[in-house]
Design an enzyme around this catalytic site. Structure first.
Site, PDB file in Angstrom:
ATOM      1  NE  ARG A 269      -1.344   0.313   4.690  1.00 29.79           N
ATOM      2  CZ  ARG A 269      -0.511   0.939   5.519  1.00 29.79           C
ATOM      3  NH1 ARG A 269       0.039   2.084   5.195  1.00 29.79           N
ATOM      4  NH2 ARG A 269      -0.211   0.395   6.680  1.00 29.79           N
ATOM      5  CG  HIS A 273      -4.464   1.676   8.257  1.00 27.48           C
ATOM      6  ND1 HIS A 273      -4.709   0.383   7.857  1.00 27.48           N
ATOM      7  CD2 HIS A 273      -5.535   2.048   9.002  1.00 27.48           C
ATOM      8  CE1 HIS A 273      -5.860  -0.018   8.362  1.00 27.48           C
ATOM      9  NE2 HIS A 273      -6.387   0.978   9.059  1.00 27.48           N
ATOM     10  CE1 TYR A 282       3.401   1.731   8.644  1.00 28.46           C
ATOM     11  CE2 TYR A 282       2.560   3.481  10.046  1.00 28.46           C
ATOM     12  CZ  TYR A 282       2.400   2.639   8.967  1.00 28.46           C
ATOM     13  OH  TYR A 282       1.261   2.708   8.213  1.00 28.46           O
TER      14      TYR A 282
HETATM   15  C1  TPP Z   1     -10.990  -6.855  15.639  1.00 24.96           C
HETATM   16  C2  TPP Z   1     -10.306  -5.569  15.287  1.00 24.96           C
HETATM   17  N1  TPP Z   1      -9.145  -5.236  15.896  1.00 24.96           N
HETATM   18  C3  TPP Z   1      -8.519  -4.088  15.565  1.00 24.96           C
HETATM   19  C4  TPP Z   1      -9.064  -3.236  14.647  1.00 24.96           C
HETATM   20  C5  TPP Z   1      -8.364  -1.938  14.279  1.00 24.96           C
HETATM   21  N2  TPP Z   1      -7.763  -2.083  12.934  1.00 24.96           N
HETATM   22  C6  TPP Z   1      -8.379  -1.545  11.861  1.00 24.96           C
HETATM   23  S1  TPP Z   1      -7.532  -1.856  10.460  1.00 24.96           S
HETATM   24  C7  TPP Z   1      -6.324  -2.711  11.271  1.00 24.96           C
HETATM   25  C8  TPP Z   1      -5.157  -3.313  10.513  1.00 24.96           C
HETATM   26  C9  TPP Z   1      -5.549  -4.407   9.586  1.00 24.96           C
HETATM   27  O1  TPP Z   1      -4.463  -4.788   8.804  1.00 24.96           O
HETATM   28  P1  TPP Z   1      -4.573  -5.832   7.646  1.00 24.96           P
HETATM   29  O2  TPP Z   1      -5.552  -6.888   8.025  1.00 24.96           O
HETATM   30  O3  TPP Z   1      -3.206  -6.282   7.299  1.00 24.96           O
HETATM   31  O4  TPP Z   1      -5.223  -5.007   6.440  1.00 24.96           O
HETATM   32  P2  TPP Z   1      -4.663  -3.676   5.735  1.00 24.96           P
HETATM   33  O5  TPP Z   1      -5.401  -2.540   6.425  1.00 24.96           O
HETATM   34  O6  TPP Z   1      -3.205  -3.627   5.931  1.00 24.96           O
HETATM   35  O7  TPP Z   1      -5.045  -3.767   4.308  1.00 24.96           O
HETATM   36  C10 TPP Z   1      -6.590  -2.738  12.634  1.00 24.96           C
HETATM   37  C11 TPP Z   1      -5.710  -3.393  13.637  1.00 24.96           C
HETATM   38  C12 TPP Z   1     -10.296  -3.602  14.049  1.00 24.96           C
HETATM   39  N3  TPP Z   1     -10.872  -2.859  13.118  1.00 24.96           N
HETATM   40  N4  TPP Z   1     -10.882  -4.776  14.379  1.00 24.96           N
END
Ligand code: TPP
Length: 364
Positions: A269, A273, A282
């Site tokens: 990406r 985020h 980071y």
């Molecule tokens: C159960 C839960 N824990 C934490 C969060 C907060 N959160 C939102 S996005 C994210 C990261 C997700 O990363 P990834 O699955 O690798 O997808 P990316 O956003 O990198 O595409 C987190 C920890 C959430 N939405 N739901």
């Protein structure tokens, strides 16, 4: 083996790739896409990038509160959209899948309307922005809790198997989602049930600020499929055609009743985020730049140019068309007007109970 499929080896050490970085075809089989399909594939990739950049601008202008940038993720997303039977198969995407829903056919005005909570939003303004959904196209509305959509996706796949209509489910998520219990419970059950589902992990190496090596000790995400009794494919996610051929094979395999598969697409990406995230804290700028050099749009364009299908004039014309289409769609979404407050009472009960009717009427 699936008829007419190139059959990829699961659990390869190197990510599967079909277009070299200079645009040459490196596949061991003949292309099955014709020139028109290749051009429209490229158009989907470009349209998704242009929309993503537009959404980020709209967020900066204060017209959208939240956006999950998808630039860099276009390969697997467009590949999923092109691998399913639209309106038949079922999709359980996540919040970063703007390119997927767009390539599937969700109108831009609907996506922007959802982001802005206007009347153009089929979710009636009751979701966070970047939470697509489409009844006509069998796109389950995106859920915010990470990985929570994977178990319902498996449930749908088991239901499809029981109905015996040959319909397939595809669910997508980031590598961070694979650290959640929901992912493991769901994929385990899919394996045990031989459910017609394809799990597509878009591994962009970061879950917000948490890097891959703090997420898992596994050499890659695809390796996890071994434990669940299904093939796992690691794909170069910056190679759109590799994403397409592998995902399509996994989808067709599921359709023929062979069972589920896990596809890991290694993407990057480029953006943060979300707007609330400062990614410079980071990850080094050089890392982002080095992945930009492997851009899926550049790769696909070089591929088309090498085949004599594309030139600068076509590129200019296509980009102007896309820009104009999207500009009109944003206007249309805005012109539809903000969602009325009373919509929050719709679709909950077949008959609105008295106390809710009272609350609705008190809104004035
Ligand atoms: C159960 C839960 N824990 C934490 C969060 C907060 N959160 C939102 S996005 C994210 C990261 C997700 O990363 P990834 O699955 O690798 O997808 P990316 O956003 O990198 O595409 C987190 C920890 C959430 N939405 N739901």
């Amino acid at each position: 083996m699936i008829k007419g499929s190139p059959s990829f080896q699961p659990f390869s050490e190197k990510p599967i790739s079909l277009i070299g970085e200079n645009g040459e075809w490196t596949g061991s089989f003949d292309l099955t896409l014709d020139d028109g399909e290749l051009e429209s594939f490229y158009r989907d990739l470009v349209a998704a990038r242009v929309l993503d950049e537009r959404l980020v601008r709209l967020q900066r202008m204060g017209k959208i509160s939240f956006v999950a940038p998808s630039s860099g993720h276009e390969g697997p997303q467009v590949a999923v959209a092109r691998s399913v039977r639209k309106g038949r198969d079922w999709l359980y995407p996540y919040y970063r899948d703007t390119a997927l829903v767009m390539a599937l056919g969700v109108p831009v005005a609907e996506t922007v309307g959802q982001m802005m909570a206007t009347r153009a939003d089929p979710n009636k303004g009751r979701q966070m922005p970047a939470h697509a959904g489409s009844k006509e196209l069998n796109v389950f509305a995106v859920a915010s809790p990470i990985a929570s959509h994977i178990a319902p996706a498996v449930g749908t796949a088991i239901s499809m198997k029981l109905q015996g209509k040959g319909d397939v489910v595809v669910t997508t998520f980031g590598e961070g989602a694979t650290s959640e219990g929901d992912f493991h419970a769901a994929i385990n059950f899919a394996g045990a049930q031989g459910a017609p589902i394809v799990f597509v992990c878009q591994n962009n190496r970061y879950a917000i600020s948490v890097g891959y090596n703090r997420q898992t000790a596994a050499e890659n995400i695809a390796a996890k499929a071994r434990a669940y009794g299904m093939p796992g494919y690691t794909v170069d996610g910056m190679d759109p055609l590799a994403c397409y051929y592998v995902i399509r094979e996994a989808v067709e395999r599921a359709r023929e009743g062979v069972g589920p598969a896990l596809v890991e697409a290694n993407v990057y990406r480029y953006g943060p985020h979300s707007p609330a995230d400062d990614d410079t804290r980071y990850r080094p700028a050089e890392e982002v730049e080095s992945w930009r050099k492997r851009d899926p749009l550049i790769r696909m364009r070089r591929f088309l140019e090498k085949r004599g299908l594309w030139d600068d004039d076509q590129e200019k014309k296509m980009r102007e068309e896309i820009d104009e289409e999207q500009r009109k769609a944003v206007q249309q979404a805005e012109a539809s007007g903000k969602v009325p407050r009373e919509w929050m009472f719709d679709d909950v009960y077949s008959e609105v109970p008295e106390h809710l009717a009272e609350q609705r009427d008190s809104l004035g």
